[in-house]
Design a protein around this motif. Structure first.
Motif, PDB file in Angstrom:
ATOM      1  N   ARG A  52       0.817  -1.216   0.000  1.00 39.33           N
ATOM      2  CA  ARG A  52       0.000   0.000   0.000  1.00 39.33           C
ATOM      3  C   ARG A  52       0.854   1.272   0.000  1.00 39.33           C
ATOM      4  N   SER A  74      -9.179   3.342   1.920  1.00 38.61           N
ATOM      5  CA  SER A  74      -8.354   4.454   1.436  1.00 38.61           C
ATOM      6  C   SER A  74      -8.679   4.875   0.015  1.00 38.61           C
ATOM      7  N   TYR A  75      -9.822   4.495  -0.500  1.00 35.80           N
ATOM      8  CA  TYR A  75     -10.168   4.843  -1.877  1.00 35.80           C
ATOM      9  C   TYR A  75     -10.381   6.335  -2.079  1.00 35.80           C
ATOM     10  N   LEU A  76     -10.581   7.073  -1.016  1.00 37.68           N
ATOM     11  CA  LEU A  76     -10.823   8.506  -1.139  1.00 37.68           C
ATOM     12  C   LEU A  76      -9.537   9.276  -1.385  1.00 37.68           C
ATOM     13  N   GLU A  77      -8.413   8.647  -1.174  1.00 40.54           N
ATOM     14  CA  GLU A  77      -7.105   9.286  -1.337  1.00 40.54           C
ATOM     15  C   GLU A  77      -6.480   8.874  -2.669  1.00 40.54           C
ATOM     16  N   ASN A  78      -5.520   9.680  -3.120  1.00 38.20           N
ATOM     17  CA  ASN A  78      -4.713   9.252  -4.257  1.00 38.20           C
ATOM     18  C   ASN A  78      -3.732   8.210  -3.758  1.00 38.20           C
ATOM     19  N   PHE A  79      -3.590   7.135  -4.508  1.00 38.35           N
ATOM     20  CA  PHE A  79      -2.681   6.081  -4.077  1.00 38.35           C
ATOM     21  C   PHE A  79      -2.117   5.338  -5.273  1.00 38.35           C
ATOM     22  N   SER A 105      -4.962   5.189  -8.236  1.00 35.75           N
ATOM     23  CA  SER A 105      -6.338   5.587  -7.937  1.00 35.75           C
ATOM     24  C   SER A 105      -6.944   6.501  -8.999  1.00 35.75           C
ATOM     25  N   TRP A 106      -6.134   7.244  -9.712  1.00 37.80           N
ATOM     26  CA  TRP A 106      -6.666   8.170 -10.709  1.00 37.80           C
ATOM     27  C   TRP A 106      -6.924   7.488 -12.062  1.00 37.80           C
TER      28      TRP A 106
END
Length: 110
Positions: A52, A74-79, A105-106
């Protein structure tokens, strides 16, 4: 299949571990959920590990269906997460590791 002295049938299968191929799977973000899809062949399950973003892989799950949903919040964050996997035969991890699959994620598929 063999018949044992206790009157039970015993079923044993063997597998040529040396000729196993790497597991192939996809990791996609669909409808806001990260889904890992793999083709269920002749294996009991797929053992999935994830990094992660800290550089270390850790155990995530064992999937027996072919569509695993990663429930990390953690899908709300960029990762940028990395996944790898290998087959399980009965309860034993078997064969080579897959290639690492990278999810950003983007780059959503929904």
């Amino acid at each position: 299949m063999t018949y044992t002295a206790s009157g039970n049938y015993e079923f044993k299968m063997t597998m040529d571990i040396a000729n196993l191929t790497k597991p192939e799977f996809k990791a996609l973000i669909i409808d806001g959920k990260l889904q890992i899809e793999w083709a269920y062949i002749d294996f009991y399950a797929l053992e999935i590990w994830v990094d992660r973003g800290n550089g270390n892989f850790s155990f995530l799950a064992v999937d027996t269906i072919g569509k695993y949903v990663d429930i990390c919040q953690s899908y709300l964050e960029n990762f940028i997460w990395r996944y790898k996997a290998r087959y399980k035969w009965d309860i034993v991890s078997t064969g080579p590791w897959s290639d690492v699959v990278i999810v950003k994620s983007w780059e959503r598929d929904d």
